[in-house]
Write a protein that holds these residues in place. Structure first.
Motif, PDB file in Angstrom:
ATOM      1  N   ALA A 107       0.555  -1.232   0.043  1.00  8.79           N
ATOM      2  CA  ALA A 107       0.032   0.013   0.207  1.00  8.79           C
ATOM      3  C   ALA A 107       0.833   1.349  -0.034  1.00  8.79           C
ATOM      4  O   ALA A 107       0.708   2.067  -0.650  1.00  8.79           O
ATOM      5  CB  ALA A 107      -0.925  -0.044   1.263  1.00  8.79           C
ATOM      6  N   PHE A 108       2.001   1.232   0.861  1.00 10.42           N
ATOM      7  CA  PHE A 108       2.994   2.325   0.761  1.00 10.42           C
ATOM      8  C   PHE A 108       3.345   2.577  -0.550  1.00 10.42           C
ATOM      9  O   PHE A 108       3.497   3.689  -0.859  1.00 10.42           O
ATOM     10  CB  PHE A 108       3.894   2.056   1.933  1.00 10.42           C
ATOM     11  CG  PHE A 108       4.744   3.280   1.993  1.00 10.42           C
ATOM     12  CD1 PHE A 108       4.333   4.554   2.751  1.00 10.42           C
ATOM     13  CD2 PHE A 108       6.082   3.178   1.640  1.00 10.42           C
ATOM     14  CE1 PHE A 108       5.389   5.253   2.876  1.00 10.42           C
ATOM     15  CE2 PHE A 108       7.008   4.356   1.911  1.00 10.42           C
ATOM     16  CZ  PHE A 108       6.394   5.416   2.602  1.00 10.42           C
ATOM     17  N   VAL A 109       3.937   1.452  -1.219  1.00 12.16           N
ATOM     18  CA  VAL A 109       4.477   1.769  -2.635  1.00 12.16           C
ATOM     19  C   VAL A 109       3.525   2.199  -3.479  1.00 12.16           C
ATOM     20  O   VAL A 109       3.711   3.295  -4.485  1.00 12.16           O
ATOM     21  CB  VAL A 109       5.009   0.283  -3.134  1.00 12.16           C
ATOM     22  CG1 VAL A 109       5.535   0.243  -4.528  1.00 12.16           C
ATOM     23  CG2 VAL A 109       6.267   0.054  -2.317  1.00 12.16           C
ATOM     24  N   LYS A 110       2.072   1.900  -3.473  1.00 11.19           N
ATOM     25  CA  LYS A 110       1.167   2.541  -4.398  1.00 11.19           C
ATOM     26  C   LYS A 110       1.105   3.790  -4.152  1.00 11.19           C
ATOM     27  O   LYS A 110       0.712   4.476  -4.992  1.00 11.19           O
ATOM     28  CB  LYS A 110      -0.250   1.629  -4.170  1.00 11.19           C
ATOM     29  CG  LYS A 110      -0.058   0.359  -4.798  1.00 11.19           C
ATOM     30  CD  LYS A 110      -1.495  -0.441  -4.621  1.00 11.19           C
ATOM     31  CE  LYS A 110      -1.576  -1.834  -4.991  1.00 11.19           C
ATOM     32  NZ  LYS A 110      -2.793  -2.624  -4.638  1.00 11.19           N
ATOM     33  N   LYS A 111       0.924   4.287  -2.959  1.00 11.99           N
ATOM     34  CA  LYS A 111       0.974   5.740  -2.412  1.00 11.99           C
ATOM     35  C   LYS A 111       2.243   6.627  -2.974  1.00 11.99           C
ATOM     36  O   LYS A 111       2.084   7.508  -3.779  1.00 11.99           O
ATOM     37  CB  LYS A 111       0.919   6.122  -1.092  1.00 11.99           C
ATOM     38  CG  LYS A 111      -0.093   5.781  -0.443  1.00 11.99           C
ATOM     39  CD  LYS A 111       0.094   6.066   1.258  1.00 11.99           C
ATOM     40  CE  LYS A 111      -0.963   5.400   2.102  1.00 11.99           C
ATOM     41  NZ  LYS A 111      -0.615   5.677   3.485  1.00 11.99           N
ATOM     42  N   ILE A 112       3.313   5.976  -3.317  1.00 14.03           N
ATOM     43  CA  ILE A 112       4.489   6.542  -3.770  1.00 14.03           C
ATOM     44  C   ILE A 112       4.302   6.799  -5.088  1.00 14.03           C
ATOM     45  O   ILE A 112       4.505   7.917  -6.012  1.00 14.03           O
ATOM     46  CB  ILE A 112       5.836   5.782  -3.387  1.00 14.03           C
ATOM     47  CG1 ILE A 112       6.178   6.064  -1.771  1.00 14.03           C
ATOM     48  CG2 ILE A 112       6.931   6.539  -4.127  1.00 14.03           C
ATOM     49  CD1 ILE A 112       7.223   5.153  -1.407  1.00 14.03           C
ATOM     50  N   ASN A 113       3.801   5.828  -5.800  1.00 10.26           N
ATOM     51  CA  ASN A 113       3.579   5.799  -7.328  1.00 10.26           C
ATOM     52  C   ASN A 113       2.493   6.767  -7.697  1.00 10.26           C
ATOM     53  O   ASN A 113       2.619   7.205  -8.684  1.00 10.26           O
ATOM     54  CB  ASN A 113       3.072   4.108  -7.684  1.00 10.26           C
ATOM     55  CG  ASN A 113       4.404   3.326  -7.788  1.00 10.26           C
ATOM     56  OD1 ASN A 113       5.624   3.625  -7.931  1.00 10.26           O
ATOM     57  ND2 ASN A 113       4.174   1.925  -7.701  1.00 10.26           N
ATOM     58  N   THR A 114       1.571   6.793  -6.964  1.00  4.39           N
ATOM     59  CA  THR A 114       0.610   7.887  -7.273  1.00  4.39           C
ATOM     60  C   THR A 114       1.014   9.171  -7.358  1.00  4.39           C
ATOM     61  O   THR A 114       0.506  10.168  -7.826  1.00  4.39           O
ATOM     62  CB  THR A 114      -0.739   7.675  -6.272  1.00  4.39           C
ATOM     63  OG1 THR A 114      -0.156   7.962  -5.140  1.00  4.39           O
ATOM     64  CG2 THR A 114      -1.449   6.533  -6.436  1.00  4.39           C
ATOM     65  N   LEU A 115       2.118   9.555  -6.550  1.00 10.80           N
ATOM     66  CA  LEU A 115       2.532  10.856  -6.505  1.00 10.80           C
ATOM     67  C   LEU A 115       3.453  11.176  -7.860  1.00 10.80           C
ATOM     68  O   LEU A 115       3.938  12.315  -8.283  1.00 10.80           O
ATOM     69  CB  LEU A 115       3.692  11.097  -5.301  1.00 10.80           C
ATOM     70  CG  LEU A 115       2.877  11.022  -4.022  1.00 10.80           C
ATOM     71  CD1 LEU A 115       3.756  11.136  -2.899  1.00 10.80           C
ATOM     72  CD2 LEU A 115       1.867  12.299  -4.001  1.00 10.80           C
TER      73      LEU A 115
END
Length: 178
Positions: free
Chosen positions: A170-178
């Motif tokens: 989930a944290f990696v997904k957050k990073i990728n959305t930025l």
């Protein structure tokens, strides 16, 4: 503390393809340092034999004083121009017989008295620590300024990521959305 070259005249120390040196200080407490310079294959074949030769010829009552300090201060520095495998380095440096052993690999310096003293300071006496500390500038603490404010804000969130695969994803997904 300066170390002086001690001439080795014993034929036991003549090992093919090796250069061998002996240094000793002239202080009240004695430190003996032997250097063996060769390639890693020669060191591999001869390090144990060399350690035994040092013990038999120099760690004797005829050579040493009665001081306990002197008995514990025998060192052998194995210098190799090429890389020494971690396995061999660990085997040599963890051997407890006769002396403390040090491996200096990828060693391409010209060996002379100054270089011997530099290695002794580096590995044995640490005599330069006082000078290093005195020359060190006072450490200044400043506030960390992140390069990316948005990523930094994500890290401030107190999510538990260690050991939690789903939280990490989930944290990696957050990073990728930025």
């Amino acid at each position: 503390m300066n170390f002086l070259t001690i001439e080795i005249s014993n034929p036991d120390f003549e090992i093919e393809n090796c250069k061998i040196y002996h240094y000793k200080n002239e202080d009240d407490f004695r430190i003996n340092v032997f250097f063996l310079k060769a390639n890693s294959d020669i060191i591999d074949k001869n390090w144990k034999r060399f350690s035994n030769i040092v013990a038999a010829n120099y760690q004797t009552s005829e050579y040493m004083s009665n001081k306990e300090f002197d008995r514990w201060n025998f060192y052998i520095v194995y210098m190799s121009k090429d890389k020494v495998s971690k396995e061999l380095q660990n085997k040599i440096e963890n051997d407890k017989f006769s002396s403390r052993k040090i491996v200096e690999d990828s060693y391409n310096n010209v060996f002379n008295d100054d270089e011997a003293n530099r290695l002794i300071i580096k590995h044995i006496t640490n005599a330069d620590l006082k000078e290093i500390v005195e020359e060190t500038l006072e450490v200044t603490i400043s506030e960390y300024i992140p390069k990316n404010e948005n990523l930094w804000k994500l890290l401030l969130d107190e999510e538990k990521l260690i050991g939690d695969r789903k939280a990490q994803e989930a944290f990696v997904k957050k990073i990728n959305t930025l």
